[in-house]
Design an enzyme around this catalytic site. Structure first.
Site, PDB file in Angstrom:
ATOM      1  N   ILE B 603       0.996  -1.111  -0.230  1.00 16.68           N
ATOM      2  CA  ILE B 603       0.010   0.237  -0.050  1.00 16.68           C
ATOM      3  C   ILE B 603       0.905   1.212   0.044  1.00 16.68           C
ATOM      4  O   ILE B 603       1.569   1.340   1.001  1.00 16.68           O
ATOM      5  CB  ILE B 603      -0.850  -0.068   1.145  1.00 16.68           C
ATOM      6  CG1 ILE B 603      -1.912  -1.282   1.176  1.00 16.68           C
ATOM      7  CG2 ILE B 603      -1.738   1.324   1.179  1.00 16.68           C
ATOM      8  CD1 ILE B 603      -2.885  -1.397  -0.085  1.00 16.68           C
ATOM      9  N   GLU B 679     -10.211  -0.075  -7.644  1.00 21.06           N
ATOM     10  CA  GLU B 679     -11.701  -0.921  -8.080  1.00 21.06           C
ATOM     11  C   GLU B 679     -12.195  -2.049  -7.240  1.00 21.06           C
ATOM     12  O   GLU B 679     -13.223  -2.500  -7.297  1.00 21.06           O
ATOM     13  CB  GLU B 679     -11.434  -1.278  -9.716  1.00 21.06           C
ATOM     14  CG  GLU B 679     -11.674   0.059 -10.513  1.00 21.06           C
ATOM     15  CD  GLU B 679     -10.937  -0.229 -11.862  1.00 21.06           C
ATOM     16  OE1 GLU B 679      -9.929  -0.599 -12.171  1.00 21.06           O
ATOM     17  OE2 GLU B 679     -11.929  -0.256 -12.872  1.00 21.06           O
TER      18      GLU B 679
END
Lengths: 322, 713
Positions: B603, B679
């Site tokens: 991340i 998404e």
């Protein structure tokens, strides 16, 4: 949008050719869509028509009071909860801050065919042209008070509270001021859906009076909708109750989201007066309320939802501490 | 303290955005600008037979009425993006009198003022000869074609029909998902300005190099003469990835009038001049042994598209590969109707197709009398089943465990209608999320000044995702400086090209190439180079050909990774847990809480990643309960083309949302181990909501959105 002349009204006097502008949340919207094409717009925001007052006779609301002001009013919430709730559950905070009460009750239908001028067939917008909603996209449209000419639902919430409490509306017209029962303001479409109210050209709503009654404190507005806020009612019920023990001494019922006009359900009230209020009697009342319902495909669910909404509202009102 | 990948930091462009300092395309106001207003068709199929322009031209300030009468031949035909071209629709408005769909642009009025252009547009009288349009699936006159005719490979392995026939436990069900529109808050604005024979375009874009090259091809000019400026984008969600046809029209109008032209279309026009999510119908058959192990999976889809363009959703490419199942058969069919061409919309294949698969998995769990989490666990695999490719990393089980624990799943009574709170039936549902990990060829220029300040330049796009910050953090790490020393420039076609902001590839694609440039700068410094050091870098990910960079300069995307090609399958995973409440009488569905646990590689920018995943889950809730474009099936026209009646969740609909990001190291996916997260959050959420509604009510919702009328029975 087309050119128009703009003026500020300095007195509530009749101007038959002008459209009155208060909050603008309906008028400007429809002008931008080319649905309304006024030549003159009279801004009435400078008129002294605001104010919220409670006294022994009832609740008095100026036509220019904003929705948010009345929705947040502590005394209204306490003594006339159905009024405050119907306003709080409508629209969005931004719209409630702008929209006036007078404009609110005259809000035009959200029928998509009325709002889209590329559809020729709309009897409300284009008298005699037909109704595109019948057989079309009509999930939100009405099942009560409809005609073969129009099934457009009355979209508002506050009007149900006024109808249920037998309010009066004050109108300034060419002949001066007059008062009438609010229930006589709107007219069902019949064969002339272009005529939505009994107002005459130039008439201006100046205020509302809600009479005091033993049932106003035990009142509520229940609105069932697709999302938690900022959505029109799929079905709503305004209910006011006076109970003796569990027996209904007086009851007033109005329905929203299901009818072409603010809808008073007298038959349902008759089912309940003098009876014990419970699931069975509420269910009978709800059946009576929708006995005359006519559906058109997508909105076939509305009578069932409307009945359930009314039962829920009645039983919820019974539980209120009033 | 140097910042870097993993630093929790606010958006570096946040202050500009909340103070009005960020200039969006709609904010651009050039001197002597003329204003355009579109007139769109009132029919979905037929021809224009007449156009009375007199009243429109009589409005003071009107400069020109553009229509097929004077624009025929002005915009060249170009290929559909899926066939190697640029445009999201090959339907060229103003090319002829032909009407292909509702809301097609039939005229564009340009005037000195916005008000004059609008009034003139209202006064333009257009006559049509209307033909009966086919609105979609059930209409006469649609044309059904297998997607495989257009080159789509229907994933298949083993003998699914035989295995299904022989299996002990099986389910079969049909699902549907509606037409949906992106509705980014910024409208589909374009301002075109010609300076010395060169075209400057201000338009929110997800692919500025695609826009530049595409418009050049449409107008027959050198791409070097087109400059696209798009530093901030007011939402996109796929709607600004491929070219819409309005851009060339505005540019051509500006060229003819010799002054800048600005177009700000209306909200309802946005429903028909850009793309949308295609409506689907799907049939799923699942079979398993008593142990829950899948033995057969059959997934067929039908998708609505326009007459000329074979846009495919094709989510079977994912659903066929997610679980260990030896026998898979899939097929995708395109239904050509009189509609505008659909296109990418957040998680384009996965949102509708994973709804069907994950609903079917829930139905199978019920048939097996097995916990739905356990069913996913039993069918987990480290190899996708179609070609047997290993996943570069896959921690679905970790997501299931972490999500279930945070949610309190072990307290769930599996029986439908068994949980309630007052008048509200309570349901708990879950679903798997997956999104393929893409990475594209990319370029960037990084400059380090002696002062320690750095500049990163790449034509990537921050469509609201936080890309500025993520890219800045990668550069900060690469150069060993703090983030406040890094200036990031994006969204300009004069910058070195980066891929489309689609398929959740931006962070992986751009951070890897930026890091490459930073490594080079550090190496040069180590070699003793003094002064400002500027490095231009290119990165071609493993599996892509070297010419991918050249293609990128031509505005053609080269994305690698994903599940289908190469030597490995790459994807991010998640597990979504949702609580719903359904009123026992009136059947409103509300979502008081949801938990999403995600394993999505490294991340880069945790705060923005958290925001993306939260926003994705909110989107998923909306996709489950609210979003649908209402179509009049007689006229093939959209009826709720406004933000009042096209419902998305409002603040009051969203209560407690928890996002858990698992630590995941993936050394195979790309050098920095980055997977996309833009998404991932909305995939599966719709199915988790529907599964929770089943648990609450005992009624299985198979058609989105799940609205009251489905639950009144």
């Amino acid at each position: 949008m087309r050119p128009f002349s703009y003026m500020r009204a300095d007195a509530p006097k009749a101007d038959a050719a002008a459209s009155f502008l208060a909050g603008g949340t309906t008028l400007l919207d429809l002008m931008k869509l080319d649905v309304l094409r006024p030549e003159r717009v009279a801004d009435i925001n400078g008129l002294a028509l605001s104010g919220v007052r409670l006294d022994a006779h009832g609740l008095h609301l100026g036509a220019l009071a904003r929705m948010s002001e009345v929705a947040d009013h502590a005394e209204v919430k306490r003594h006339y909860p159905v009024v405050a709730q119907s306003l709080m559950l409508a629209a969005s905070p931004q719209i409630r801050n702008m929209a006036s009460l007078g404009g609110n009750v005259l809000q035009r239908t959200r029928c998509p065919y009325f709002r889209d001028t590329s559809y020729t067939a709309c009897n409300k917008r284009n008298p005699g042209s037909g109704c595109s909603a019948i057989g079309g996209v009509n999930r939100l449209q009405a099942v009560l008070g409809t005609s073969e000419a129009c099934i457009a639902a009355y979209p508002g919430d506050f009007a149900q509270a006024l109808v249920v409490l037998d309010a009066e509306v004050e109108v300034q017209g060419a002949q001066g001021r007059r008062r009438m029962r609010f229930a006589e303001l709107h007219v069902a479409p019949g064969q002339a859906p272009q005529r939505e109210t009994t107002l005459q050209p130039g008439d201006l709503i100046t205020g509302f009076s809600v009479p005091a009654g033993a049932w106003t404190a035990r009142s509520l507005y229940l609105k069932v909708r697709d999302r938690e806020s900022y959505a029109f009612a799929l079905a709503s019920a305004a209910v006011a109750l006076q109970l003796e023990g569990e027996t209904v001494r007086e009851v007033r019922i109005a329905l929203g989201g299901v009818a072409t006009v603010p809808w008073r359900a007298h038959d349902a009230e008759a089912e309940l007066r003098g009876k014990r209020l419970d699931e069975a009697s509420a269910t009978r009342a709800a059946a009576a309320a929708f006995a005359s319902a006519q559906t058109h495909g997508e909105n076939a669910f509305k009578p069932e939802l409307g009945r359930r909404t009314l039962v829920r509202a009645l039983l919820q009102a019974k539980q209120m501490e009033a | 303290m140097p910042d870097g990948i993993g630093t929790d930091h606010q958006r570096i462009d946040g202050r500009a955005k909340v103070t009005g300092g960020a200039r969006y395309a709609s904010d651009v106001m050039l001197g002597n600008v003329a204003h355009a207003w579109l007139v769109t068709s009132a029919i979905a199929r037929g021809h224009i037979t007449g156009m009375d322009e007199a009243a429109a031209r009589a409005v003071p300030g009107v400069l020109e009425v553009f229509s097929h009468r004077n624009m025929h031949g002005a915009v060249a035909e170009t290929e559909f993006f899926a066939k190697g071209g640029y445009v999201g629709s090959t339907i060229r408005p103003l090319e002829s009198d032909r009407i292909w769909h509702d809301g097609q642009i039939v005229a564009m009025v340009v005037a000195d003022t916005l008000e004059a252009a609008r009034e003139a547009a209202f006064r333009l009288q257009v006559e049509y000869r209307e033909e009966q349009p086919a609105a979609g699936f059930d209409a006469a006159g649609v044309e059904v074609k297998a997607a495989s005719e257009g080159g789509f490979e229907d994933p298949e392995v083993g003998d699914a029909d035989r295995a299904y026939g022989n299996a002990e436990v099986k389910i079969e069900a049909e699902y549907s998902t509606p037409t949906q529109h992106h509705n980014p808050i910024e409208l589909f604005t374009t301002t075109a300005h010609w300076v010395g024979g060169k075209l400057e375009l201000h338009e929110g874009s997800q692919f500025v190099h695609g826009l530049k090259n595409g418009v050049a091809a449409q107008l027959g000019i050198d791409p070097a003469d087109v400059h696209v400026v798009s530093p901030f984008v007011g939402g996109a969600f796929g709607s600004r990835g491929s070219l819409t046809q309005r851009t060339a029209l505005v540019a051509e109008a500006a060229r003819r009038l010799g002054r800048p032209v600005k177009l700000v279309p209306t909200r309802d026009q946005g429903f028909t001049i850009a793309t949308y999510r295609a409506e689907t119908r799907q049939k799923v058959k699942l079979a398993a042994g008593r142990d829950g192990k899948l033995q057969a999976l059959v997934h067929e889809g039908w998708e609505v598209t326009s007459r000329p363009d074979p846009y495919k959703v094709g989510g079977t490419a994912t659903t066929a590969r997610i679980y260990a199942c030896p026998n898979v058969r899939t097929k995708v069919n395109l239904v050509h109707a009189d509609r505008n061409t659909p296109g990418f919309m957040r998680s384009p294949p996965e949102l509708p197709y994973m709804f069907a698969l994950e609903s079917a998995m829930d139905e199978l769990a019920v048939a097996l009398n097995m916990d739905p989490v356990e069913l996913r666990r039993v069918n987990d695999t480290q190899r996708e089943p179609i070609k047997g490719l290993p996943y570069s990393s896959r921690n679905l089980v970790g997501c299931l465990d972490a999500g279930a624990k945070a949610f309190g799943w072990e307290r769930r009574n599996p029986a439908p209608r068994s949980m309630r709170q007052g008048e509200w039936l309570v349901g708990w549902g879950m679903a798997t999320s997956i999104y393929p990990t893409h990475i594209g060829a990319a370029t960037a220029r990084v400059t380090l000044l002696p002062s320690g300040h750095a500049r990163v330049q790449t034509a990537a796009h921050d469509v609201g995702t936080g890309a500025y910050t993520a890219i800045g953090l990668a550069a900060a790490e690469g150069l060993g400086v703090s983030l406040d020393k890094v200036a990031v420039e994006l969204g300009d076609s004069d910058l070195p090209p980066a891929p489309v902001a689609g398929g959740s590839n931006t962070t992986a694609s751009v951070c890897n190439v930026v890091m490459k440039a930073c490594d080079e700068i550090r190496a040069r410094r180590a070699q003793g180079q003094q002064g400002a050091i500027e490095v231009y870098a290119e990165n071609v990910p493993e599996g892509l050909p070297p010419e991918a960079i050249g293609k990128l300069y031509q505005g053609r995307n080269a994305l690698g990774g994903g599940l289908e090609g190469g030597k490995q399958a790459m994807a991010a995973f998640g597990a979504i847990f949702v609580e719903v409440r359904v009123h026992e009488r009136t059947r409103e569905v509300r979502v008081p809480r949801a938990v999403g646990a995600f394993a999505a590689g490294r991340i880069v920018s945790p705060r923005q990643a958290h925001s993306q995943l939260t926003g994705g889950m909110i989107w998923g809730i909306g996709a489950a309960l609210h979003e649908t474009t209402e179509i009049d099936h007689r006229t093939a026209r959209y009826m709720n083309d406004n933000l009042s009646e096209y419902l998305v969740p409002v603040n009051a609909d969203i209560q407690q949302l928890d996002v858990i990001m698992l630590d995941e190291r993936d050394s195979q996916a790309n050098p920095l181990g980055i997977k996309g997260i833009g998404e991932l959050g909305n995939v599966g959420t719709n199915a988790a909501v529907a599964n929770a509604v089943f648990h609450a009510t005992g009624t299985r919702p198979r058609h989105l959105p799940v609205r009251i009328e489905q639950l009144l029975g």
